[in-house]
Enzyme design. Structure first.
Site, PDB file in Angstrom:
ATOM      1  N   TYR A   1       0.828  -1.222   0.000  1.00 17.62           N
ATOM      2  CA  TYR A   1       0.000   0.000   0.000  1.00 17.62           C
ATOM      3  C   TYR A   1       0.853   1.258   0.000  1.00 17.62           C
ATOM      4  O   TYR A   1       0.488   2.247   0.622  1.00 17.62           O
ATOM      5  CB  TYR A   1      -0.910   0.051   1.234  1.00 17.62           C
ATOM      6  CG  TYR A   1      -1.813  -1.118   1.395  1.00 17.62           C
ATOM      7  CD1 TYR A   1      -2.894  -1.312   0.535  1.00 17.62           C
ATOM      8  CD2 TYR A   1      -1.609  -2.035   2.419  1.00 17.62           C
ATOM      9  CE1 TYR A   1      -3.739  -2.394   0.689  1.00 17.62           C
ATOM     10  CE2 TYR A   1      -2.449  -3.123   2.576  1.00 17.62           C
ATOM     11  CZ  TYR A   1      -3.502  -3.296   1.708  1.00 17.62           C
ATOM     12  OH  TYR A   1      -4.337  -4.360   1.877  1.00 17.62           O
TER      13      TYR A   1
ATOM     14  N   TYR B   1     -14.202  -5.068   3.193  1.00 19.45           N
ATOM     15  CA  TYR B   1     -12.822  -5.451   2.899  1.00 19.45           C
ATOM     16  C   TYR B   1     -12.601  -6.873   3.394  1.00 19.45           C
ATOM     17  O   TYR B   1     -12.740  -7.155   4.587  1.00 19.45           O
ATOM     18  CB  TYR B   1     -11.799  -4.513   3.550  1.00 19.45           C
ATOM     19  CG  TYR B   1     -10.393  -4.955   3.247  1.00 19.45           C
ATOM     20  CD1 TYR B   1      -9.855  -4.765   1.964  1.00 19.45           C
ATOM     21  CD2 TYR B   1      -9.629  -5.630   4.184  1.00 19.45           C
ATOM     22  CE1 TYR B   1      -8.589  -5.220   1.650  1.00 19.45           C
ATOM     23  CE2 TYR B   1      -8.354  -6.094   3.872  1.00 19.45           C
ATOM     24  CZ  TYR B   1      -7.848  -5.884   2.601  1.00 19.45           C
ATOM     25  OH  TYR B   1      -6.596  -6.352   2.281  1.00 19.45           O
TER      26      TYR B   1
ATOM     27  N   ASP C   1     -16.790 -13.048   8.493  1.00 23.29           N
ATOM     28  CA  ASP C   1     -15.355 -12.767   8.424  1.00 23.29           C
ATOM     29  C   ASP C   1     -14.919 -12.083   9.722  1.00 23.29           C
ATOM     30  O   ASP C   1     -15.060 -10.872   9.879  1.00 23.29           O
ATOM     31  CB  ASP C   1     -15.065 -11.885   7.203  1.00 23.29           C
ATOM     32  CG  ASP C   1     -13.596 -11.513   7.077  1.00 23.29           C
ATOM     33  OD1 ASP C   1     -12.818 -11.822   8.003  1.00 23.29           O
ATOM     34  OD2 ASP C   1     -13.228 -10.899   6.053  1.00 23.29           O
TER      35      ASP C   1
ATOM     36  N   LYS D   1      -5.338 -12.463  11.551  1.00 20.28           N
ATOM     37  CA  LYS D   1      -4.858 -11.349  12.389  1.00 20.28           C
ATOM     38  C   LYS D   1      -4.499 -11.737  13.837  1.00 20.28           C
ATOM     39  O   LYS D   1      -3.383 -12.151  14.083  1.00 20.28           O
ATOM     40  CB  LYS D   1      -5.852 -10.197  12.343  1.00 20.28           C
ATOM     41  CG  LYS D   1      -5.905  -9.573  10.936  1.00 20.28           C
ATOM     42  CD  LYS D   1      -6.337  -8.140  10.917  1.00 20.28           C
ATOM     43  CE  LYS D   1      -5.986  -7.466   9.617  1.00 20.28           C
ATOM     44  NZ  LYS D   1      -7.054  -7.447   8.634  1.00 20.28           N
TER      45      LYS D   1
HETATM   46  C1  LIG Z   1      -7.202  -7.820   7.124  1.00 21.42           C
HETATM   47  C2  LIG Z   1      -8.466  -8.460   6.765  1.00 21.42           C
HETATM   48  C3  LIG Z   1      -8.519  -9.493   5.810  1.00 21.42           C
HETATM   49  C4  LIG Z   1      -7.307  -9.943   5.047  1.00 21.42           C
HETATM   50  O1  LIG Z   1      -6.344 -10.512   5.857  1.00 21.42           O
HETATM   51  P1  LIG Z   1      -4.832 -10.609   5.337  1.00 21.42           P
HETATM   52  O2  LIG Z   1      -4.153 -11.448   6.359  1.00 21.42           O
HETATM   53  O3  LIG Z   1      -4.312  -9.201   5.322  1.00 21.42           O
HETATM   54  O4  LIG Z   1      -4.842 -11.214   3.995  1.00 21.42           O
HETATM   55  C5  LIG Z   1      -9.739 -10.106   5.577  1.00 21.42           C
HETATM   56  N1  LIG Z   1     -10.846  -9.716   6.230  1.00 21.42           N
HETATM   57  C6  LIG Z   1     -10.838  -8.731   7.144  1.00 21.42           C
HETATM   58  C7  LIG Z   1     -12.093  -8.367   7.849  1.00 21.42           C
HETATM   59  C8  LIG Z   1      -9.647  -8.051   7.436  1.00 21.42           C
HETATM   60  O5  LIG Z   1      -9.647  -7.047   8.314  1.00 21.42           O
END
Ligand SMILES: *Cc1c(COP(=O)(O)O)cnc(C)c1O
Length: 427
Positions: free
Chosen positions: A17, A144, A236, A265
């Site tokens: 980014y 996202y 997610d 994460k």
């Molecule tokens: C960061 C994020 C992703 C992607 O995860 P990466 O490990 O960066 O590929 C997917 N969904 C959500 C909600 C996120 O915050």
């Protein structure tokens, strides 16, 4: 002493980014300890964004390090097709015991984007295995879900996805639910429900979109409707999982249960990369067959890496400790007190809070563009005060590690007010 790290970095590394033409301020970090990062010139920064929302218990945590080291000396990696190991079994057992009852199987991958890819593939093939073709996907505007092609497709269209527009698959985007549009959203959904493979959403908070928050009860109502319409749901929790929202998972705010969940994460406490997709036995059973073509043909070289599994086990153990839980509650309380102060400031609007996540916006003529200059100015300003924050345009947020002390968090709040007053003087 600079060690020439900046110059050597610039010669070889391409950062995420980042417009490399103008990126002249990339800071070499040589050490981390707790909430602090130390650069090569002796400066200390409080990591107020948990290094992109991943670090839960602080940097270089000695207990997690020790567990990884022991595992490293026992079994560092093994192929996960045809073989298994204790850390993967234990992690799946522990995680499932904390998730909604319907989540029964765990599939491992490497990051948040792959956790989403796996969930999408499971959904599409779930229908395919039953001889149905349901290929359209429902998602929220501004969502996202990651940067790989599938994850990008289900994410909101933006400057980030623009060069790939034609190559992204078909997704139907709807607005976030609130009490006045729920009926309208249901009408939109029921018109296409037969064609939908699934609905994917970030529960309670759209992180990368700028920490946009919405009500659990509204999401819950939408989920009830999707269930009635037989639309599979992918929750997610890559960002919201593992304590971020004040509860262990965003799922703990909801009475409806999704069919699949995605994690990454905070999963390993921010120490090693790992992604997890969980699903119900209904999904899993649709792949059990004498027909080899009904297999889920997906995997990664490092699927269920024992070191990452061990890091996740150690991190979850720390997360469940009384001490960590009370830090999380204390951060929530501190945030809500500071939110009231922020709300009253003439330069601030849209203050919002969910658990350990606090966000607010600087009133700004140009509004919420990622490329807004105010974000860059504020970023540098906070760095000079020993705080790492990463504004999304004029949106600022705090997502601190749970080990942050009362004093360090108060220091951040004080600096935020000082910076606001400084801007006021300059205008
Ligand atoms: C960061 C994020 C992703 C992607 O995860 P990466 O490990 O960066 O590929 C997917 N969904 C959500 C909600 C996120 O915050």
């Amino acid at each position: 002493m600079c060690n020439g790290l900046r110059a050597r970095n610039k010669a070889v590394n391409w950062h995420p980014y980042t417009q490399m033409k103008t990126a002249d301020h990339i800071i070499p970090i040589i050490r981390g300890e707790g909430v602090y990062l130390f650069d090569n010139e002796g400066n200390r920064y409080i990591d107020a964004v948990s290094s992109w929302w991943v670090t839960l218990h602080g940097h270089a945590h000695p207990y997690i390090a020790q567990r990884i080291f022991e595992q490293l000396n026992t079994l560092e990696q093994v192929i996960f097709a045809g073989f298994t190991h204790e850390p993967a079994i234990q992690l799946s057992e522990n995680l499932l015991s904390l998730l909604p009852d319907k989540q029964e199987k765990v599939f491992y991958s490497d990051n948040g984007s792959t956790a989403v890819e796996v969930a999408l593939k499971m959904c599409i093939q779930y229908h395919h295995n039953q001889g149905k073709s349901r290929n359209k996907i429902l998602a929220f505007r501004n969502a996202y879900h990651g940067d790989t092609f599938g994850a990008m497709s289900v994410s909101g269209r933006s400057a980030w996805t623009q060069p790939f527009g034609e190559m992204l698959f078909e997704v139907i985007f709807i607005d976030l639910p609130h009490k006045d549009n729920l009926e309208e959203l249901k009408l939109e959904i029921s018109a296409i429900s037969d064609e939908l493979a699934c609905f994917i959403y970030e529960p309670l908070i759209q992180g990368a979109a700028g920490m946009l928050m919405y009500k659990a009860e509204d999401l819950n109502e939408l989920m009830t409707f999707c269930k009635e319409e037989k639309i599979l749901m992918i929750q997610d929790e890559v960002f919201t999982g593992f304590g971020r929202t004040g509860k262990l998972f965003a799922a703990d705010y909801l009475s409806e249960q999704p069919d699949m969940m995605c994690f990454s994460k905070g999963l390993t406490g921010g120490t090693l990369p790992m992604g997890i997709t969980t699903c119900t036995s209904e999904i899993y059973n649709a792949f059990l067959s004498d027909d080899p073509y009904k297999t889920l043909f997906h995997g990664h070289s490092f699927t269920a890496n024992p070191l990452s599994c061990t890091a996740a086990l150690a991190s979850m153990e720390l997360l469940l400790q009384e001490k960590t839980q009370s830090s999380i509650s204390r951060i929530c309380r501190q945030h809500s007190r500071f939110a009231i102060i922020l709300q009253e400031h003439e330069y601030i609007e849209h203050v919002r809070l969910t658990g350990t996540i606090l966000a607010w916006e600087y009133k700004n003529e140009q509004h919420t563009s990622y490329f807004n200059d105010i974000g860059k100015v504020l970023y540098e300003e906070f760095l000079s005060r020993g705080i790492l924050m990463r504004p999304l345009g004029n949106i600022l947020y705090l997502v601190p590690p749970y080990c942050i002390t009362y004093e360090d968090l108060e220091y951040i709040y004080d600096q935020i007010i000082l910076v606001l007053n400084k801007i006021k003087e300059e205008v």
